[in-house]
Design a protein around this motif. Structure first.
Motif, short mmCIF file in Angstrom:
data_model
loop_
_atom_site.label_atom_id
_atom_site.label_comp_id
_atom_site.label_asym_id
_atom_site.label_seq_id
_atom_site.Cartn_x
_atom_site.Cartn_y
_atom_site.Cartn_z
N PRO A 1 56.23 -5.38 17.10
CA PRO A 1 57.28 -4.54 16.65
C PRO A 1 56.72 -3.18 16.56
CG PRO A 1 56.69 -5.83 14.93
CD PRO A 1 56.21 -6.66 16.14
N GLN A 2 57.38 -2.16 16.70
CA GLN A 2 56.76 -0.78 16.30
C GLN A 2 57.23 -0.58 15.02
OE1 GLN A 2 55.13 1.71 17.89
NE2 GLN A 2 55.14 2.19 15.95
N VAL A 3 56.50 -0.14 13.99
CA VAL A 3 56.59 0.08 12.38
C VAL A 3 56.87 1.59 12.42
CG1 VAL A 3 55.71 -0.20 10.34
CG2 VAL A 3 55.27 -2.25 12.03
N VAL A 4 58.06 1.77 11.57
CA VAL A 4 58.26 3.18 11.29
C VAL A 4 58.43 3.26 9.56
CG1 VAL A 4 59.95 5.07 11.50
CG2 VAL A 4 59.61 3.46 13.28
N LYS A 5 57.59 4.26 9.13
CA LYS A 5 57.67 4.38 7.70
C LYS A 5 58.64 5.39 7.19
CE LYS A 5 54.33 3.35 5.06
NZ LYS A 5 52.96 3.22 4.19
N PHE A 6 59.78 5.30 6.57
CA PHE A 6 60.48 6.31 6.03
C PHE A 6 60.26 6.35 4.66
CE2 PHE A 6 63.21 4.29 9.52
CZ PHE A 6 63.87 5.40 10.16
N SER A 7 60.47 7.63 4.16
CA SER A 7 59.94 7.84 2.97
C SER A 7 61.12 9.15 2.42
CB SER A 7 58.52 8.64 2.60
OG SER A 7 58.25 9.77 3.63
N VAL A 8 61.21 9.05 1.17
CA VAL A 8 61.96 10.24 0.44
C VAL A 8 61.01 10.83 -0.65
CG1 VAL A 8 64.02 10.87 -0.75
CG2 VAL A 8 64.09 8.90 0.62
N ASN A 9 60.99 12.29 -0.63
CA ASN A 9 60.17 13.10 -1.36
C ASN A 9 60.98 14.33 -2.10
OD1 ASN A 9 57.23 12.00 -0.13
ND2 ASN A 9 58.64 12.21 1.51
N GLU A 10 60.63 14.83 -3.28
CA GLU A 10 61.04 16.01 -3.76
C GLU A 10 60.57 17.06 -3.01
OE1 GLU A 10 61.45 14.80 -8.45
OE2 GLU A 10 59.44 15.52 -7.74
N GLU A 11 61.32 18.20 -3.37
CA GLU A 11 60.95 19.60 -2.53
C GLU A 11 59.38 19.84 -2.92
OE1 GLU A 11 64.16 22.53 -2.18
OE2 GLU A 11 64.55 21.83 -3.99
N GLU A 12 59.09 19.35 -4.13
CA GLU A 12 57.77 19.66 -4.38
C GLU A 12 56.53 18.82 -3.64
OE1 GLU A 12 60.13 19.10 -6.61
OE2 GLU A 12 60.19 21.20 -7.26
N GLY A 13 57.02 17.79 -2.99
CA GLY A 13 56.15 16.90 -2.23
C GLY A 13 56.04 15.37 -2.87
N ARG A 14 56.48 15.18 -4.29
CA ARG A 14 56.22 13.91 -4.84
C ARG A 14 56.98 12.73 -4.07
NH1 ARG A 14 57.90 10.96 -9.57
NH2 ARG A 14 59.51 12.38 -9.91
N LEU A 15 56.49 11.60 -3.83
CA LEU A 15 57.17 10.62 -3.27
C LEU A 15 57.98 10.13 -4.34
CD1 LEU A 15 57.35 8.73 -0.84
CD2 LEU A 15 55.63 7.38 -2.02
N LEU A 16 59.33 9.82 -3.90
CA LEU A 16 60.38 9.01 -4.59
C LEU A 16 60.61 7.58 -4.16
CD1 LEU A 16 62.92 12.08 -4.94
CD2 LEU A 16 61.16 11.24 -6.62
N ALA A 17 60.58 7.38 -2.92
CA ALA A 17 60.97 5.98 -2.42
C ALA A 17 60.49 6.10 -0.97
CB ALA A 17 62.44 5.92 -2.46
N GLU A 18 59.90 4.64 -0.36
CA GLU A 18 59.64 4.45 0.85
C GLU A 18 59.91 3.14 1.40
OE1 GLU A 18 55.07 3.68 0.04
OE2 GLU A 18 55.49 5.23 1.33
N MET A 19 60.19 2.98 2.66
CA MET A 19 60.59 1.82 3.11
C MET A 19 59.98 1.60 4.61
SD MET A 19 64.10 -0.21 2.95
CE MET A 19 63.93 -0.68 1.15
#
Length: 230
Positions: free
Chosen positions: A103-121
């Motif tokens: 399968p093709q693996v795609v990583k999604f992420s959510v970051n604050e405007e300053e760049g800090r990682l908040l969540a990923e899946m």
């Protein structure tokens, strides 16, 4: 904050390569602005990514099916925008999938405007549905891979001739009921290609016509440039 933010890929983190998913985020502050990203690496090591900015609603949620992107790789309401707007990190790279079994693996992420990682899946996008076969062909001058749907047939057949070999398109066509034999114009980097042996293409076409599951012995051929498919 990291433990409170939840990234959801619906209906499941696994899906078919060409199926849509709903991307949602919960647990943000009301009206919080975040940057959402998608990233993958193809089978040749080329990296593709996209990013877009979103503003959470009053409940601290973002839903790409409902909420517009405020800027980035895509703008406006685009439920699959993070996937469709992916671009290579290196110029002139095209997406190549050399083995459709994986399968093709795609990583999604959510970051604050300053760049800090908040969540990923991680999203696993399957290229072959259950029952589709991928058979290596080693006959005469043919060194190819044949994709066949799971049913008994007969099937319409396609002889696919992309610029460079990629199994994304043939596997997706096999999922839809086509028998597909891909044969790239260039099997290797084509910087020093001076000639193309057309008799090899004729040999591959005749091989496909002789397959017992091909409808009436007829084969449709198409010369296409291998490209990103969703």
């Amino acid at each position: 904050m990291f433990s409170q933010v939840r990234l959801k890929l619906l209906p499941s983190i696994k899906c078919m390569f060409d199926e849509p998913i709903q991307v949602k985020v919960a647990g943000l502050r009301p009206r919080q602005v975040v940057n959402m990203r998608a990233k993958l690496t193809d089978d040749k090591g080329a990296v593709f990514s996209s990013s877009a900015t979103y503003r959470a609603d009053g409940s601290g949620e973002v839903d790409l099916k409902r909420d517009p992107s405020l800027g980035g790789s895509n703008v406006g309401v685009e439920p699959m925008g993070l996937l469709c707007s992916m671009r290579p990190h290196t110029m002139h790279k095209i997406y190549l999938k050399t083995n459709a079994i994986n399968p093709q693996v795609v990583k999604f992420s959510v970051n604050e405007e300053e760049g800090r990682l908040l969540a990923e899946m991680t999203n696993e996008r399957l290229l072959m549905r259950d029952g589709v076969t991928r058979i290596s062909v080693n006959e005469g001058n043919i060194r190819l891979v044949l994709f066949t749907p799971p049913e008994k047939g007969p099937f319409p057949a396609l002889f696919d001739i992309p610029t460079f070999i990629s199994e994304a398109r043939p596997s997706l066509l096999a999922n839809k009921g086509f028998m597909v034999l891909p044969m790239a114009v260039y099997n290797k980097k084509g910087d020093n290609i001076t000639e193309t042996h057309l008799d090899h293409f004729e040999e591959a076409m005749n091989f496909l016509k002789q397959q017992p599951k091909v409808g009436d012995g007829s084969v449709e051929g198409e010369v296409v440039r291998s490209r990103w498919v969703w």
